[in-house]
Design an enzyme around this catalytic site. Structure first.
Site, PDB file in Angstrom:
ATOM      1  N   CYS B 176      26.619 -70.618 -19.193  1.00 55.93           N
ATOM      2  CA  CYS B 176      26.635 -69.224 -18.191  1.00 55.93           C
ATOM      3  C   CYS B 176      27.293 -70.347 -16.956  1.00 55.93           C
ATOM      4  O   CYS B 176      28.577 -70.211 -15.555  1.00 55.93           O
ATOM      5  CB  CYS B 176      26.378 -68.541 -17.926  1.00 55.93           C
ATOM      6  SG  CYS B 176      25.121 -68.697 -16.218  1.00 55.93           S
ATOM      7  N   MET B 177      26.816 -71.336 -16.972  1.00 58.70           N
ATOM      8  CA  MET B 177      27.126 -72.219 -15.497  1.00 58.70           C
ATOM      9  C   MET B 177      27.733 -73.676 -16.019  1.00 58.70           C
ATOM     10  O   MET B 177      27.862 -74.493 -14.765  1.00 58.70           O
ATOM     11  CB  MET B 177      25.766 -72.999 -15.447  1.00 58.70           C
ATOM     12  CG  MET B 177      25.313 -71.684 -14.434  1.00 58.70           C
ATOM     13  SD  MET B 177      26.762 -70.161 -13.032  1.00 58.70           S
ATOM     14  CE  MET B 177      27.409 -71.456 -12.635  1.00 58.70           C
TER      15      MET B 177
END
Ligand code: SF4
Lengths: 215, 772
Positions: B176-177
């Site tokens: 996700c990041m």
């Protein structure tokens, strides 16, 4: 813990609240009816005449469907954002302009045959952020959720004294929105909304403890 | 009898008057929740960050007896100022699903049997010892989460990297990041946003890049709407690959073809330079120009390796590079008209307008995720619109502690709480604070998440401990990784709060304490660390993830490194961890301050939070006398990158002729293990669906609600069509929310990733559709 005296006064006020739905005075005249004794005191009829002449809407303050019962049924705990009880188009994005056209000022909606409740926080524009429709009643997994009882009505400290505000004012600072008008919940509707300065008499109750000197 | 309107109203009212009695006469219960008999009649309110998204709203949890019974938005929390979204307002209900895991379970003879948790911990420790002995330290792994608390991640890193000596620590934030991190590192040399949410009240123009904030960061979105309403001249431009609620609320919605945001961003820079909207003062003083490798691959094969080779270039060379990206050329690539590109450039280029760009998964889950992050920074750097209130390239985070636990604590294979394993000075610092021999910390990173699950499939990893995440739903190309996990000789430990498809493959399940059943901290998108107390007790034998790790560490013989008592461990861990960040660039607030406040931003210097970094007016870490100082890079200058447009790993072709895009809906958090157990949220969106364009649906012959089979080269899923639903993909694309374990859409997705960040692209692969 509530002391005895407080309990008694609460009970008095509860009874008071139950019958004290004030309405505008209508003129009435007692008339003699055939077969009734001369000198019968007709003043007792007043209440029945008044009942017949007052539209129920004005008496219950709603179209009859919006009560504390339905009010809490749409919530998970006192103060949670209610679900949307009517159909909304799937493509609808929940933007205020459309929600607000009914929930901004209230009014009768023929399609739903109901008076729209008025939102106390029209400044929040992203309605679907907190309010979602119900598309099924079934649950994914049963829940053990419990919450506290909703606040009871009639919390005045003395018979007839203004009750304190039993709920948080966050997002619900506008008393008039929920407590007046035909869309209001029957049991909490007031007739003296025109006074405007609600918190002149009704103050939030933020604690149930009593003052104690601590020095 | 025909009811006239008035008598209808009367009879309805009579019925409701009886119902109404419930509110007046105690003892008659009404409404649909079980009422708690609380002797005090009192609710006490305790602060916590919301459990769900990276916005990091403050909530007040209403407690009665030993149960959480209500929620209010925390008015003291500057993130949300008292307003939550529907998930936050019902977050406490996530604790009370009937099927909470209350006891530990161990697989015996193919069946899960309940055992005391201490026995389960013994088994885990013994299995780890045995595995390390037989197949080496790099055959045991920990896979955690951006929903880990900061102490969870910290003790995991300390145990695996410091004590056991393997860099096999990863977290789902890789999914996700990771591209956000590599974007920051390559452009600025230091991670996490320079701005803060207050930018929302200052900006005149918002551009949301592939970011459906109305559903994914709803509280920030409504802050944006409120700002627009109050100040009138504010504009929101939605730049996306499908139409969403955010498009509906924006002033202008612009659609681009998947992956072509790279070309659009370059075209905006082309226009900024062509019109001389460049802030030359800023560019000359604070930036340098660079290029890297091109044609960098997609990582779909095992053991894929990539290392960029940055080179300096001149402004002229950069300008020359941009000549491939005229608005007219890019119109052909992206489907965005030249006019719209020029319009976007004119907004960014107008010196009188403050511009904020928001993005999240659209740019991060992208086979060129690092590049597109770089390119949006370029726009802000060329125009000098950065690090000042309202001028902000703002990379939002998805999970509540992706920043706090994964990026700051460094629970990724190459990271340490400060710095990276490859650098000796960083290893030295860690060894000293952790009280372990320097030689313990391995200088070589091992596996990033996708490769970690490939290693599990291959058998290079034999033991994996999964906490606070559900990879058997979220891994792309899921079939391969589930089959891998199910192989003999693989030992899977799962710590979770409910049964999930991941606990289904576990050999040991540990019942975890959830959210406010334990003390901990999260760190949100705007560098805000948020402490919460243990507010209610957890059920049964549940134990915090931190304490589970400590118990196992002690069984492995690391009592010295994990000496804390159960009543003090969070505070002690925090103060130990804080030593890693002891500099004005990253100072964290002390434990006592965190306990008191509804979140504190770092760098926390001399009792003050830093709201805009790299700007000497606000950031004490800047060189004295400088106006801006991008101190993450040695020369204090930010990097402008020449990064080309390259296509997705797999694009629609004749056989597989649709794009598949996946994502979330506002009601559900990730794989729905928590939100599906919240009645309001489940009742609003009980199952997933496939959004399809009305004309594509017509060609396929399906109407709303009919079943569609989605087939890729890797798997297939059959689910209901949603036509003209909440979102609307363009022709040739379908969109599926991934929360529903009944329809495992990740069996269809592709495990291609950004070669720099190793973050998979869940937004683009090729599928074909059949009427089912
Ligand atoms: S926006 Fe995110 S953090 Fe805020 S209440 Fe909603 S889910 Fe929770």
């Amino acid at each position: 813990m509530m002391n005895k005296r407080a309990k008694i006064s609460t009970a008095v006020v509860m009874g008071f609240a139950a019958v004290c739905l004030s309405w505008t005075v209508v003129s009435m005249s007692a008339q003699a009816a055939p077969g009734v004794q001369e000198g019968f005191d007709w003043s007792g009829e007043k209440i029945y005449n008044r009942y017949n002449e007052t539209p129920l809407q004005a008496m219950t303050g709603t179209d009859g469907t919006r009560t504390l019962n339905t009010f809490y049924e749409r919530r998970q705990y006192p103060g949670s954002p209610p679900t949307i009880p009517h159909k909304v188009a799937k493509t609808f994005s929940g933007d205020t302009t459309k929600c607000i056209s009914c929930h901004g000022r209230g009014g009768y909606d023929a399609e739903l045959d109901a008076y729209a409740p008025v939102t106390p926080h029209p400044e929040n524009e992203n309605c679907f952020q907190c309010h979602v429709p119900v598309t099924t009643e079934k649950l994914f997994v049963e829940t053990d959720w419990e919450s506290v009882s909703p606040p009871k009505l009639g919390r005045s400290m003395m018979g007839g004294s203004p009750p304190p505000v039993p709920h948080s004012l966050q997002l619900r600072e506008d008393c008039i929105a929920c407590h007046t008008g035909p869309g209001a919940v029957a049991e909490i509707r007031v007739e003296h909304g025109s006074r405007g300065n609600c918190r002149q008499c009704h103050v939030p109750q933020v604690t149930t403890t009593t003052f104690e000197r601590n020095n | 009898m025909k009811l006239n309107r008035r008598s209808f109203i009367k009879s309805a009212a009579a019925g409701s008057a009886i119902a109404a009695a419930g509110s007046i006469f105690p003892g008659i219960s009404f409404a649909n929740w079980k009422e708690q008999q609380d002797p005090s009649g009192q609710i006490t309110w305790k602060k916590a960050p919301c459990r769900f998204c990276g916005t990091g709203c403050g909530v007040l949890v209403g407690v009665s007896g030993d149960r959480a019974v209500a929620v209010k938005g925390d008015p003291n929390c500057s993130v949300n100022k008292g307003l939550c979204c529907v998930k936050g307002f019902h977050v406490v209900q996530a604790l009370y699903g009937k099927d909470r895991l209350r006891t530990a379970q161990v697989r015996r003879g193919g069946k899960m049997v309940e055992v005391p948790i201490s026995e389960a911990l013994d088994i885990i420790a013994a299995k780890m010892k045995e595995t390390i002995k037989q197949t080496g330290k790099d055959s045991v792994a920990m896979y955690g989460s951006g929903q880990w608390t900061i102490p969870d991640g910290y003790v995991a890193s300390k145990l695996f990297k410091g004590c056991i000596g393997t860099n096999n620590v990863e977290a789902n934030a890789r999914l996700c990041m990771a591209s956000a991190v590599t974007g920051f590192m390559t452009s600025f040399g230091i991670d996490e946003p320079m701005g803060c949410y207050e930018d929302i009240e200052h900006a005149d123009v918002f551009v949301t890049w592939g970011n459906n904030m109305a559903e994914m960061h709803p509280v920030l979105f409504s802050r944006m709407l409120a700002s627009r309403k109050r100040r009138k001249n504010v504009q929101i431009i939605d730049l996306a690959t499908r139409s969403t609620r955010s498009s509906q609320a924006s002033d202008r919605s612009i659609l681009f073809k998947p992956n072509t945001d790279l070309a659009v961003a370059n075209a905006i820079c082309y226009e900024i330079i062509r019109n001389d909207w460049v802030d030359w003062d800023f560019v000359k003083k604070h930036t340098t120009f660079h290029k890297g490798k091109t044609n960098i691959g997609y990582g779909t094969e095992d053991h894929f390796k990539f290392k960029d080779a940055p080179e300096d270039i001149s402004f002229e060379e950069y300008k020359e590079f941009l000549s491939d990206y005229t608005p007219e050329k890019v119109e052909k690539i992206s489907g965005v008209s030249a006019l719209e590109i020029k319009y976007l450039a004119s907004l960014y280029g107008d010196p009188s307008k403050k511009c904020t760009s928001f993005w999240c998964m659209g740019m991060n889950q992208h086979v060129r995720g690092t590049w597109i992050n770089n390119l949006v920074y370029n726009i802000h750097l060329l125009t000098g619109k950065i690090s000042t209130p309202g001028n902000s390239p703002f990379s939002l985070t998805g999970q509540p502690s992706a920043c706090g636990t994964v990026r700051e604590v460094g629970t990724l294979t190459h990271k340490l709480p400060h710095g990276v394993v490859m650098k000796e000075e960083h290893r030295k610092m860690a060894a000293e604070i952790w009280d372990v021999p320097l030689a313990n910390i391995d200088p070589k990173p091992t596996y990033h998440t996708v490769e970690m699950f490939r290693a599990l499939d291959r058998g290079d990893i034999r033991f994996i401990w999964i906490q606070v995440t559900n990879p058997m739903i979220t891994m792309p190309n899921l079939n391969r990784y589930r089959n891998g996990a199910l192989k003999d000789d693989r030992f899977i430990v799962v710590s979770d709060v409910y049964p999930t498809p991941t606990t289904d493959v576990a050999d040991v399940i540990l019942p975890a304490a959830m959210w406010v059943e334990q003390e901990g901290m999260f760190g949100n998108s705007e560098r805000r660390t948020q402490h919460f107390d243990r507010i209610v007790p957890g059920p049964g034998e549940t134990m915090s993830d931190t304490w589970q790790i400590i118990e196992v560490a002690r069984r492995l013989g690391y009592e010295k490194q994990f000496p804390w008592g159960e009543d003090e461990y969070i505070g002690k861990i925090w103060e130990e961890y804080r030593r890693f960040h002891d500099s004005p660039k990253h100072n964290m607030a002390p434990y006592t301050v965190l306990k008191k406040r509804s979140g504190v931003q770092w760098p926390f210097v001399d009792g003050k939070e830093t709201r805009w970094r790299f700007n000497s007016k606000y950031d004490p870490a800047c060189k004295p006398g400088s106006d801006f100082d991008f101190y993450g890079k040695k020369d204090g200058k930010a990097w402008i990158w020449a990064r080309p447009y390259e296509p997705a790993a797999e694009s629609p072709d004749e056989e597989y002729d649709f794009w598949l895009n996946t994502g979330r809906v506002i009601e559900h958090w990730h794989t729905g293990t928590m939100t599906r157990r919240v009645p309001v949220l489940h009742r609003a969106v009980p199952e997933s669906y496939v959004e399809i364009h009305p004309e594509d649906a017509m060609n396929l012959g399906v109407t709303n609600g009919e079943m569609v089979k989605i087939i890729s080269r890797r798997g297939e899923v059959t689910m209901k069509a949603s036509i003209n639903g909440r979102g609307n993909p363009p022709r040739g694309m379908v969109f599926v929310p991934f929360f529903d374990e009944t329809y495992k859409i990740n069996e269809v997705t592709l495990d291609a990733f950004c070669p720099i960040s190793k973050q998979p692209d869940y937004k683009k692969c090729a599928v074909r559709l059949e009427k089912a």
